[in-house]
Write an enzyme that holds these catalytic residues in place. Sequence first.
Site, short mmCIF file in Angstrom:
data_model
loop_
_atom_site.label_atom_id
_atom_site.label_comp_id
_atom_site.label_asym_id
_atom_site.label_seq_id
_atom_site.Cartn_x
_atom_site.Cartn_y
_atom_site.Cartn_z
CB THR A 46 -0.96 -0.01 1.21
OG1 THR A 46 -0.18 -0.13 2.41
CG2 THR A 46 -1.94 -1.17 1.13
CB THR A 48 1.16 5.47 3.75
OG1 THR A 48 0.29 6.43 3.12
CG2 THR A 48 1.87 6.12 4.91
CB CYS A 49 2.64 0.30 3.98
SG CYS A 49 1.08 0.46 4.88
CB SER A 50 5.18 0.51 -0.44
OG SER A 50 4.62 -0.76 -0.27
CB VAL A 54 8.48 -0.45 5.08
CG1 VAL A 54 9.67 -1.34 4.80
CG2 VAL A 54 7.40 -1.25 5.82
#
Length: 161
Positions: A46, A48-50, A54
């Site tokens: 997703t 924001t996560c990627s 992270v």
Amino acid sequence: MTISIGDRLPEVMLKKASPEGAEDIRTVDFFAGRKVVMIGVPGAFTPTCSNDHVPGFAENYDAIRARGVDAIAVLAVNDHHVMGAWARFTGAENKLVFLADGNGVFTRALGLETDMSERGLGARCRRFSMVVEDGIVKELNIEEARGQAITSGAARILEQL
């Protein structure tokens, strides 16, 4: 009820994604006798996560480890195949431990489940970061705004360590 500072993490079984495949990990064993930074994300791949969450931890890996942290773990309500592919995609597979909570059992036990059905994502994990020492939560940062990794980001964890 949401987990709080001073609480012990619930004991459940997760899957650890690795180049060799999936490994069953009991939370009680994974966190025992160690200082671990754990982040929770709504989902692998997703935006924001990627693109933010992270990568911030991967880029600050050495600084975080230099402050006495034994491991940095990423938790998502995804299966171990997806988590393994995401680990390779992010280039963080040799820095971060990617933990799959495929059925959301750990996420629910933490009280950090969120319903993202309106966006076609179903039950997911709220974005968070925490510092865990020997299974006890010492710091907890739950992101309130969607699409951001500020409260739960690497800079915040570095301030707390």
